[in-house]
Design a protein around this motif. Structure first.
Motif, PDB file in Angstrom:
ATOM      1  N   ALA A   1      33.835  32.535  38.472  1.00 19.28           N
ATOM      2  CA  ALA A   1      34.783  33.394  37.888  1.00 19.28           C
ATOM      3  C   ALA A   1      35.162  34.453  38.928  1.00 19.28           C
ATOM      4  O   ALA A   1      36.159  35.131  39.071  1.00 19.28           O
ATOM      5  N   LYS A   2      33.999  35.086  39.361  1.00 19.23           N
ATOM      6  CA  LYS A   2      34.414  36.342  40.180  1.00 19.23           C
ATOM      7  C   LYS A   2      35.204  36.084  41.381  1.00 19.23           C
ATOM      8  O   LYS A   2      36.242  36.720  41.781  1.00 19.23           O
ATOM      9  N   TYR A   3      34.758  34.732  42.166  1.00 26.41           N
ATOM     10  CA  TYR A   3      35.861  34.526  43.418  1.00 26.41           C
ATOM     11  C   TYR A   3      36.965  33.691  42.841  1.00 26.41           C
ATOM     12  O   TYR A   3      38.120  34.009  43.590  1.00 26.41           O
ATOM     13  N   ASN A   4      36.967  33.144  41.698  1.00 26.21           N
ATOM     14  CA  ASN A   4      38.367  32.813  41.194  1.00 26.21           C
ATOM     15  C   ASN A   4      39.274  33.764  40.839  1.00 26.21           C
ATOM     16  O   ASN A   4      40.392  33.998  41.231  1.00 26.21           O
ATOM     17  N   THR A   5      38.925  34.878  40.339  1.00 27.39           N
ATOM     18  CA  THR A   5      39.581  36.013  39.991  1.00 27.39           C
ATOM     19  C   THR A   5      40.201  36.766  41.367  1.00 27.39           C
ATOM     20  O   THR A   5      41.508  37.197  41.423  1.00 27.39           O
ATOM     21  N   LEU A   6      39.219  36.938  42.226  1.00 31.50           N
ATOM     22  CA  LEU A   6      39.745  37.513  43.526  1.00 31.50           C
ATOM     23  C   LEU A   6      40.890  36.508  44.330  1.00 31.50           C
ATOM     24  O   LEU A   6      41.803  37.048  44.713  1.00 31.50           O
ATOM     25  N   LEU A   7      40.378  35.332  44.409  1.00 25.44           N
ATOM     26  CA  LEU A   7      41.635  34.516  44.904  1.00 25.44           C
ATOM     27  C   LEU A   7      42.957  34.563  44.288  1.00 25.44           C
ATOM     28  O   LEU A   7      43.848  34.580  44.833  1.00 25.44           O
ATOM     29  N   THR A   8      42.968  34.321  42.678  1.00 25.36           N
ATOM     30  CA  THR A   8      44.144  34.224  42.154  1.00 25.36           C
ATOM     31  C   THR A   8      44.736  35.719  42.330  1.00 25.36           C
ATOM     32  O   THR A   8      46.170  35.616  42.403  1.00 25.36           O
ATOM     33  N   LEU A   9      44.203  36.735  42.415  1.00 20.26           N
ATOM     34  CA  LEU A   9      44.799  37.960  42.245  1.00 20.26           C
ATOM     35  C   LEU A   9      45.236  38.188  43.688  1.00 20.26           C
ATOM     36  O   LEU A   9      46.583  38.668  43.960  1.00 20.26           O
ATOM     37  N   LYS A  10      44.651  37.782  44.600  1.00 16.81           N
ATOM     38  CA  LYS A  10      45.076  37.771  46.097  1.00 16.81           C
ATOM     39  C   LYS A  10      46.473  36.815  46.184  1.00 16.81           C
ATOM     40  O   LYS A  10      47.343  37.337  46.914  1.00 16.81           O
ATOM     41  N   ILE A  11      46.461  35.833  45.622  1.00 19.97           N
ATOM     42  CA  ILE A  11      47.479  35.115  45.835  1.00 19.97           C
ATOM     43  C   ILE A  11      48.708  35.769  45.171  1.00 19.97           C
ATOM     44  O   ILE A  11      49.974  35.658  45.530  1.00 19.97           O
ATOM     45  N   TYR A  12      48.554  36.121  43.904  1.00 17.11           N
ATOM     46  CA  TYR A  12      49.722  36.777  43.059  1.00 17.11           C
ATOM     47  C   TYR A  12      50.232  37.999  43.822  1.00 17.11           C
ATOM     48  O   TYR A  12      51.536  38.014  43.940  1.00 17.11           O
ATOM     49  N   ASP A  13      49.191  39.022  44.613  1.00 17.92           N
ATOM     50  CA  ASP A  13      49.751  40.182  45.091  1.00 17.92           C
ATOM     51  C   ASP A  13      50.443  39.515  46.541  1.00 17.92           C
ATOM     52  O   ASP A  13      51.387  40.274  46.975  1.00 17.92           O
ATOM     53  N   PHE A  14      50.224  38.445  46.968  1.00 19.16           N
ATOM     54  CA  PHE A  14      50.707  37.903  48.314  1.00 19.16           C
ATOM     55  C   PHE A  14      52.234  37.748  48.048  1.00 19.16           C
ATOM     56  O   PHE A  14      53.078  37.814  48.885  1.00 19.16           O
ATOM     57  N   TYR A  15      52.611  37.156  46.891  1.00 27.92           N
ATOM     58  CA  TYR A  15      53.853  36.736  46.521  1.00 27.92           C
ATOM     59  C   TYR A  15      54.742  38.159  46.386  1.00 27.92           C
ATOM     60  O   TYR A  15      55.913  38.163  46.507  1.00 27.92           O
ATOM     61  N   ARG A  16      53.914  39.287  46.166  1.00 30.19           N
ATOM     62  CA  ARG A  16      54.623  40.477  45.820  1.00 30.19           C
ATOM     63  C   ARG A  16      54.669  41.308  47.035  1.00 30.19           C
ATOM     64  O   ARG A  16      55.287  42.340  47.251  1.00 30.19           O
TER      65      ARG A  16
END
Length: 448
Positions: free
Chosen positions: A427-442
């Motif tokens: 869950a920790k790495y999944n949260t980190l990955l999903t947030l990085k991807i979301y921010d990348f689109y920003r």
């Protein structure tokens, strides 16, 4: 974990499709490589085959743009011909027949320039300039794709490394428990089945650790091949000092969507595609309009047997010409009309492609936003579960140490703890990955 792992097969397929020995950096052969995420991304942007192929396409587009600009200039060509003819000649004086050679030559320069052609040249220049911009955006888009792929592979390795740490600690704890239980069994204070249960647990923990180590090796190979590193190089990643799942506020979806639609290269490329198609319409319509060209030429020549010198003949035969040619299309058998209509259809197709790109990007950003929300919820729940399971396992371990805990109950509590631990790490790495991807689109660069 699922989000981290679901792309692994895709990554391997992509690697097998683009992997080539000729793309490898020969300076890295036989070396030990230890890179952080930033270095991996930077190296991939410079050496990825698909990106370099797009760079070559960009150079081709640049050459086509320069060629289009050169169409405004006049051309210049030179010509020269020299002939030697052999034949029989009759002399009136002696009624004799004589054979001989006749030499002649002609020389010239000519130039033509397009004065007007329905603005075809100007429209072509503008179109080729947009094609260069589109080629640059293609490079950026491919760099974005490889950045996400490398980030996913990199975080998968970090997850593996953390699993190895936890599983190693778990195995060492189990070994200590088995050693203690062995002593108790030797003095007859515990039953053999209790000792065997702990030994079986030790074997299970050893198996889990081996699986974690195998997963790390596999994910390292995936990232290594994705980077196109030499096969005989020793590759590993630099682990950050700390990897903490972020807890800051997630940007609103609407803001992220608008930022992506305004700045992502795929959207800008789609907009350029519409403009490029519209220029095709303007170029096709030039077929309805007249074409005006100007031309000039310089010519001279000579022939032997004329009774004058070579230089005199060249000067005497020197001619200069200059003129204009106007070509007016009257009936083209529907060729121009068909070209115009087909170009209009291509404009509509480019507009549809742009619409589809916008919709796809909006859906991708929305999916990324939902993934962040889901991952954050899972992380919060997994964190709570892990905290209490860890404490319960600690108490059960202390009870086993002093001999007041049932082995079956202890192993049950340990399995619950292991499950909670795995869920928390994932869950920790999944949260980190999903947030990085979301921010990348920003538009936020990926950093750890």
């Amino acid at each position: 974990m699922l989000l981290l792992k679901k792309h692994i097969l895709l990554l391997v397929v992509l690697v097998s499709g683009c992997f080539s020995l000729y793309a490898q950096d020969s300076t890295l052969v036989g070396t030990t490589i230890n890179w952080d995420l930033a270095k991996c991304i930077d190296y991939a942007k410079k050496n990825n085959i698909q990106i370099n192929t797009l760079r070559l396409s960009q150079q081709t587009s640049q050459q086509e743009y320069l060629l289009a600009k050169a169409a405004r200039l006049p051309d210049l060509s030179g010509s020269a011909s020299q002939t030697a003819a052999h034949g029989n000649n009759f002399s009136n004086g002696d009624n004799g027949r004589h054979s001989g050679y006749n030499l002649s030559g002609s020389y010239g320069l000519s130039s033509n320039v397009t004065i007007y052609n329905g603005s075809y040249i100007n429209n072509n220049i503008q179109q080729k300039n947009l094609s260069v911009q589109s080629a640059n955006l293609n490079i950026i888009q491919q760099e974005n794709d490889i950045t996400l792929q490398i980030t996913q592979a990199y975080l998968a390795i970090l997850l593996d490394k953390e699993n190895i740490i936890y599983n190693t600690d778990l195995l060492n704890t189990t070994k200590a428990q088995v050693a203690l239980e062995q002593k108790r069994y030797n003095v007859g204070s515990v039953a053999r089945k209790d000792l065997i249960q702990l030994q079986a647990q030790q074997a299970s923990d050893q198996y889990t650790l081996v699986n974690s180590q195998n997963a790390e090796r596999g994910d390292l190979i995936t990232l290594k091949q994705l980077l196109l590193l030499p096969s005989d190089s020793r590759f590993d990643i630099t682990k950050p000092d700390t990897v903490i799942a972020p807890i800051d506020t997630v940007a609103a979806f609407h803001d992220a969507e608008q930022t992506a639609l305004q700045n992502r290269p795929e959207v800008k490329n789609g907009e350029l595609g519409v403009k490029i198609a519209q220029y095709d319409v303007d170029k096709a319509r030039a077929g309805y309009k007249p074409t005006l060209t100007g031309g000039a030429s310089l010519n001279s020549g000579y022939a032997n047997g004329q009774g004058t010198s070579f230089g005199y003949q060249l000067n005497n035969n020197f001619t200069q010409q200059m003129g204009l040619t106007l070509a007016i299309p009257i009936f083209t058998k529907r060729v121009v009309k068909t070209q115009v209509e087909e170009a209009k259809i291509n404009v509509k197709q480019a507009q549809l492609d742009l619409t589809n790109t916008r919709i796809t990007l909006s859906q991708t950003v929305e999916r990324a936003y939902i993934n962040v929300q889901n991952a954050r919820s899972q992380y919060d729940a997994a964190s709570e579960e892990y905290k209490y399971s860890k404490e319960s396992y600690r108490i059960a371990s202390e009870q086993l140490k002093v001999g007041v805990a049932n082995t079956v109950d202890f192993l049950l509590q340990k399995n619950l703890y292991v499950q909670a631990q795995q869920a928390f790490i994932q869950a920790k790495y999944n949260t980190l990955l999903t947030l990085k991807i979301y921010d990348f689109y920003r538009g936020v660069p990926i950093k750890l």
